[in-house]
Design a protein around this motif. Sequence first.
Motif, PDB file in Angstrom:
ATOM      1  N   PHE A  39       0.818  -1.213   0.000  1.00 40.84           N
ATOM      2  CA  PHE A  39       0.000   0.000   0.000  1.00 40.84           C
ATOM      3  C   PHE A  39       0.851   1.261   0.000  1.00 40.84           C
ATOM      4  O   PHE A  39       0.473   2.263  -0.613  1.00 40.84           O
ATOM      5  CB  PHE A  39      -0.965   0.015   1.189  1.00 40.84           C
ATOM      6  CG  PHE A  39      -2.210  -0.787   0.963  1.00 40.84           C
ATOM      7  CD1 PHE A  39      -3.192  -0.345   0.104  1.00 40.84           C
ATOM      8  CD2 PHE A  39      -2.392  -1.993   1.619  1.00 40.84           C
ATOM      9  CE1 PHE A  39      -4.342  -1.086  -0.101  1.00 40.84           C
ATOM     10  CE2 PHE A  39      -3.531  -2.743   1.423  1.00 40.84           C
ATOM     11  CZ  PHE A  39      -4.520  -2.287   0.549  1.00 40.84           C
ATOM     12  N   ASN A  40       1.983   1.238   0.681  1.00 44.55           N
ATOM     13  CA  ASN A  40       2.858   2.418   0.713  1.00 44.55           C
ATOM     14  C   ASN A  40       3.522   2.683  -0.627  1.00 44.55           C
ATOM     15  O   ASN A  40       3.978   3.793  -0.880  1.00 44.55           O
ATOM     16  CB  ASN A  40       3.913   2.274   1.812  1.00 44.55           C
ATOM     17  CG  ASN A  40       3.316   2.407   3.190  1.00 44.55           C
ATOM     18  OD1 ASN A  40       2.247   3.002   3.364  1.00 44.55           O
ATOM     19  ND2 ASN A  40       3.987   1.856   4.178  1.00 44.55           N
ATOM     20  N   THR A  44      -1.742   7.073  -4.435  1.00 44.32           N
ATOM     21  CA  THR A  44      -3.195   7.233  -4.484  1.00 44.32           C
ATOM     22  C   THR A  44      -3.625   8.663  -4.794  1.00 44.32           C
ATOM     23  O   THR A  44      -4.807   8.922  -4.981  1.00 44.32           O
ATOM     24  CB  THR A  44      -3.832   6.809  -3.148  1.00 44.32           C
ATOM     25  OG1 THR A  44      -3.277   7.595  -2.107  1.00 44.32           O
ATOM     26  CG2 THR A  44      -3.596   5.339  -2.884  1.00 44.32           C
ATOM     27  N   SER A  45      -2.674   9.587  -4.871  1.00 48.02           N
ATOM     28  CA  SER A  45      -3.034  10.988  -5.103  1.00 48.02           C
ATOM     29  C   SER A  45      -3.655  11.219  -6.479  1.00 48.02           C
ATOM     30  O   SER A  45      -4.365  12.193  -6.677  1.00 48.02           O
ATOM     31  CB  SER A  45      -1.810  11.886  -4.929  1.00 48.02           C
ATOM     32  OG  SER A  45      -0.854  11.609  -5.937  1.00 48.02           O
ATOM     33  N   GLY A  50      -8.443  10.573  -4.716  1.00 51.37           N
ATOM     34  CA  GLY A  50      -7.313  11.408  -4.388  1.00 51.37           C
ATOM     35  C   GLY A  50      -6.567  11.142  -3.103  1.00 51.37           C
ATOM     36  O   GLY A  50      -5.772  11.960  -2.693  1.00 51.37           O
ATOM     37  N   GLY A  51      -6.800  10.036  -2.441  1.00 51.35           N
ATOM     38  CA  GLY A  51      -6.036   9.727  -1.226  1.00 51.35           C
ATOM     39  C   GLY A  51      -6.338  10.725  -0.123  1.00 51.35           C
ATOM     40  O   GLY A  51      -7.472  10.886   0.287  1.00 51.35           O
ATOM     41  N   ALA A  57      -5.107   8.028   7.335  1.00 50.70           N
ATOM     42  CA  ALA A  57      -5.487   7.719   8.714  1.00 50.70           C
ATOM     43  C   ALA A  57      -6.100   6.332   8.846  1.00 50.70           C
ATOM     44  O   ALA A  57      -5.898   5.653   9.855  1.00 50.70           O
ATOM     45  CB  ALA A  57      -6.456   8.767   9.243  1.00 50.70           C
ATOM     46  N   PHE A  58      -6.840   5.906   7.833  1.00 46.08           N
ATOM     47  CA  PHE A  58      -7.537   4.627   7.917  1.00 46.08           C
ATOM     48  C   PHE A  58      -6.804   3.469   7.258  1.00 46.08           C
ATOM     49  O   PHE A  58      -7.202   2.322   7.401  1.00 46.08           O
ATOM     50  CB  PHE A  58      -8.954   4.747   7.341  1.00 46.08           C
ATOM     51  CG  PHE A  58      -9.886   5.444   8.267  1.00 46.08           C
ATOM     52  CD1 PHE A  58     -10.496   4.756   9.307  1.00 46.08           C
ATOM     53  CD2 PHE A  58     -10.137   6.798   8.139  1.00 46.08           C
ATOM     54  CE1 PHE A  58     -11.346   5.395  10.193  1.00 46.08           C
ATOM     55  CE2 PHE A  58     -10.984   7.457   9.020  1.00 46.08           C
ATOM     56  CZ  PHE A  58     -11.584   6.757  10.048  1.00 46.08           C
ATOM     57  N   ARG A  59      -5.722   3.740   6.556  1.00 49.36           N
ATOM     58  CA  ARG A  59      -4.960   2.680   5.887  1.00 49.36           C
ATOM     59  C   ARG A  59      -4.469   1.603   6.859  1.00 49.36           C
ATOM     60  O   ARG A  59      -4.553   0.410   6.543  1.00 49.36           O
ATOM     61  CB  ARG A  59      -3.805   3.264   5.098  1.00 49.36           C
ATOM     62  CG  ARG A  59      -3.085   2.196   4.284  1.00 49.36           C
ATOM     63  CD  ARG A  59      -2.003   2.761   3.430  1.00 49.36           C
ATOM     64  NE  ARG A  59      -2.584   3.554   2.363  1.00 49.36           N
ATOM     65  CZ  ARG A  59      -1.894   4.398   1.624  1.00 49.36           C
ATOM     66  NH1 ARG A  59      -0.613   4.575   1.826  1.00 49.36           N
ATOM     67  NH2 ARG A  59      -2.484   5.071   0.665  1.00 49.36           N
ATOM     68  N   PRO A  60      -3.961   1.942   8.052  1.00 55.31           N
ATOM     69  CA  PRO A  60      -3.531   0.884   8.986  1.00 55.31           C
ATOM     70  C   PRO A  60      -4.666  -0.065   9.378  1.00 55.31           C
ATOM     71  O   PRO A  60      -4.450  -1.264   9.543  1.00 55.31           O
ATOM     72  CB  PRO A  60      -3.011   1.661  10.202  1.00 55.31           C
ATOM     73  CG  PRO A  60      -2.652   2.999   9.681  1.00 55.31           C
ATOM     74  CD  PRO A  60      -3.609   3.269   8.561  1.00 55.31           C
TER      75      PRO A  60
END
Length: 94
Positions: A39-40, A44-45, A50-51, A57-60
């Motif tokens: 994911f890193n 996603t921008s 647009g990320g 904040a919610f990716r983890p």
Amino acid sequence: MSKIETSGNSQMVSRDPSMWKTAQKFEEMTIKQLFESVFNSVDTSKGMFGGGEGEAAFRPFLTQDIASKAEQAGGFGLAEPVYAQMMKMQENIG
């Protein structure tokens, strides 16, 4: 007793539940780290949404849930050798 499936055959194997749970958690953590790296590496921008800060904040939480579901579905097969090694180490101590 834990049920293991090997090549379509089910068999009952006696396992230490605490050690087995620890091995499964280790596998889940390993899968989570893999997905975090994936994911890193994705930009996603430029995506439709647009990320942004909300996604970051919610990716983890997303990676944790994916890792948990993957491990529950059988994972990558890491829990079994980790468990075996933990048991071997415990026998050498005792």
